[in-house]
Design a protein around this motif. Structure first.
Motif, PDB file in Angstrom:
ATOM      1  N   PHE A   5      53.457  46.444  91.625  1.00 22.97           N
ATOM      2  CA  PHE A   5      52.539  46.082  90.283  1.00 22.97           C
ATOM      3  C   PHE A   5      52.098  44.734  90.584  1.00 22.97           C
ATOM      4  O   PHE A   5      52.539  43.951  91.291  1.00 22.97           O
ATOM      5  CB  PHE A   5      53.355  46.185  88.944  1.00 22.97           C
ATOM      6  N   VAL A   6      51.233  44.360  89.617  1.00 25.80           N
ATOM      7  CA  VAL A   6      50.562  42.912  89.992  1.00 25.80           C
ATOM      8  C   VAL A   6      51.067  42.223  88.373  1.00 25.80           C
ATOM      9  O   VAL A   6      50.690  42.529  87.313  1.00 25.80           O
ATOM     10  CB  VAL A   6      48.946  42.746  89.889  1.00 25.80           C
ATOM     11  N   LYS A   7      51.753  40.856  88.695  1.00 24.16           N
ATOM     12  CA  LYS A   7      51.937  40.059  87.819  1.00 24.16           C
ATOM     13  C   LYS A   7      51.079  38.989  87.630  1.00 24.16           C
ATOM     14  O   LYS A   7      50.765  38.212  88.513  1.00 24.16           O
ATOM     15  CB  LYS A   7      53.458  39.536  87.980  1.00 24.16           C
ATOM     16  N   GLU A   8      50.362  38.754  86.531  1.00 20.87           N
ATOM     17  CA  GLU A   8      49.505  37.628  86.211  1.00 20.87           C
ATOM     18  C   GLU A   8      50.233  36.763  85.367  1.00 20.87           C
ATOM     19  O   GLU A   8      51.028  36.754  84.557  1.00 20.87           O
ATOM     20  CB  GLU A   8      48.349  38.119  85.443  1.00 20.87           C
ATOM     21  N   THR A   9      49.996  35.289  85.990  1.00 17.60           N
ATOM     22  CA  THR A   9      50.806  34.066  85.269  1.00 17.60           C
ATOM     23  C   THR A   9      49.451  33.261  84.938  1.00 17.60           C
ATOM     24  O   THR A   9      48.611  32.775  85.909  1.00 17.60           O
ATOM     25  CB  THR A   9      51.485  33.508  86.282  1.00 17.60           C
ATOM     26  N   SER A  10      49.229  32.574  83.707  1.00 25.74           N
ATOM     27  CA  SER A  10      48.203  31.669  83.538  1.00 25.74           C
ATOM     28  C   SER A  10      49.145  30.199  83.685  1.00 25.74           C
ATOM     29  O   SER A  10      50.223  30.169  83.161  1.00 25.74           O
ATOM     30  CB  SER A  10      47.819  31.728  82.191  1.00 25.74           C
ATOM     31  N   ILE A  11      48.163  29.348  84.140  1.00 28.69           N
ATOM     32  CA  ILE A  11      48.740  27.994  84.570  1.00 28.69           C
ATOM     33  C   ILE A  11      47.609  26.820  84.102  1.00 28.69           C
ATOM     34  O   ILE A  11      46.590  27.071  84.350  1.00 28.69           O
ATOM     35  CB  ILE A  11      48.989  27.837  86.139  1.00 28.69           C
ATOM     36  N   ILE A  20      44.557  31.261  86.297  1.00 22.48           N
ATOM     37  CA  ILE A  20      45.239  32.685  86.575  1.00 22.48           C
ATOM     38  C   ILE A  20      45.536  33.066  87.855  1.00 22.48           C
ATOM     39  O   ILE A  20      44.515  33.149  88.769  1.00 22.48           O
ATOM     40  CB  ILE A  20      44.712  33.680  85.667  1.00 22.48           C
ATOM     41  N   THR A  21      46.977  33.261  87.943  1.00 23.81           N
ATOM     42  CA  THR A  21      47.347  33.942  89.427  1.00 23.81           C
ATOM     43  C   THR A  21      47.820  34.933  89.292  1.00 23.81           C
ATOM     44  O   THR A  21      48.291  35.615  88.366  1.00 23.81           O
ATOM     45  CB  THR A  21      48.493  32.767  89.966  1.00 23.81           C
ATOM     46  N   LYS A  22      47.786  35.699  90.487  1.00 21.95           N
ATOM     47  CA  LYS A  22      48.154  37.158  90.542  1.00 21.95           C
ATOM     48  C   LYS A  22      48.993  37.375  91.549  1.00 21.95           C
ATOM     49  O   LYS A  22      48.460  36.993  92.821  1.00 21.95           O
ATOM     50  CB  LYS A  22      46.681  38.095  90.714  1.00 21.95           C
ATOM     51  N   THR A  23      50.252  38.166  91.410  1.00 23.43           N
ATOM     52  CA  THR A  23      51.169  38.127  92.569  1.00 23.43           C
ATOM     53  C   THR A  23      51.418  39.448  92.448  1.00 23.43           C
ATOM     54  O   THR A  23      51.896  40.307  91.415  1.00 23.43           O
ATOM     55  CB  THR A  23      52.303  37.358  92.216  1.00 23.43           C
ATOM     56  N   THR A  24      51.803  40.116  93.686  1.00 22.74           N
ATOM     57  CA  THR A  24      51.747  41.624  93.865  1.00 22.74           C
ATOM     58  C   THR A  24      53.260  41.474  94.134  1.00 22.74           C
ATOM     59  O   THR A  24      53.918  40.860  94.678  1.00 22.74           O
ATOM     60  CB  THR A  24      51.185  42.074  95.085  1.00 22.74           C
ATOM     61  N   LYS A  25      54.025  42.558  93.136  1.00 26.33           N
ATOM     62  CA  LYS A  25      55.546  42.825  93.207  1.00 26.33           C
ATOM     63  C   LYS A  25      55.777  44.003  93.573  1.00 26.33           C
ATOM     64  O   LYS A  25      54.922  45.038  93.454  1.00 26.33           O
ATOM     65  CB  LYS A  25      56.119  42.563  91.856  1.00 26.33           C
ATOM     66  N   VAL A  26      56.968  44.383  94.153  1.00 31.14           N
ATOM     67  CA  VAL A  26      57.341  45.570  94.649  1.00 31.14           C
ATOM     68  C   VAL A  26      58.368  46.210  93.589  1.00 31.14           C
ATOM     69  O   VAL A  26      59.246  45.384  92.978  1.00 31.14           O
ATOM     70  CB  VAL A  26      58.070  45.694  95.925  1.00 31.14           C
ATOM     71  N   THR A  27      58.086  47.521  92.908  1.00 31.56           N
ATOM     72  CA  THR A  27      59.026  48.128  92.190  1.00 31.56           C
ATOM     73  C   THR A  27      60.317  48.526  92.917  1.00 31.56           C
ATOM     74  O   THR A  27      60.379  48.590  93.915  1.00 31.56           O
ATOM     75  CB  THR A  27      58.061  49.490  91.305  1.00 31.56           C
ATOM     76  N   GLY A  28      61.484  48.997  92.202  1.00 38.76           N
ATOM     77  CA  GLY A  28      62.492  49.432  92.816  1.00 38.76           C
ATOM     78  C   GLY A  28      62.334  50.598  93.317  1.00 38.76           C
ATOM     79  O   GLY A  28      62.845  51.161  94.437  1.00 38.76           O
ATOM     80  N   GLU A  29      61.429  51.519  92.865  1.00 40.36           N
ATOM     81  CA  GLU A  29      60.831  52.739  93.368  1.00 40.36           C
ATOM     82  C   GLU A  29      60.272  52.374  94.867  1.00 40.36           C
ATOM     83  O   GLU A  29      60.513  53.168  95.688  1.00 40.36           O
ATOM     84  CB  GLU A  29      60.036  53.470  92.747  1.00 40.36           C
TER      85      GLU A  29
END
Length: 44
Positions: A5-11, A20-29
């Motif tokens: 999933f992609v987490k968006e963070t505003s700075i 806005i930065t976008k970071t790809t995260k790996v789920t538990g699955e």
């Protein structure tokens, strides 16, 4: 498959603009999927 999933963070920058930065995260699955995939390839 919901492996990532992609987490968006505003700075707020010092000049007041917003970035806005976008970071790809790996789920538990996703972690389980890749662990199993790598284990299968190591056993072959």
């Amino acid at each position: 498959m919901w492996l990532f999933f992609v987490k968006e963070t505003s700075i707020t920058n010092p000049d007041g603009s917003i970035r806005i930065t976008k970071t790809t995260k790996v789920t538990g699955e996703g972690q389980m999927y890749f662990i199993n995939k790598f284990q299968d390839s190591m056993l072959s």
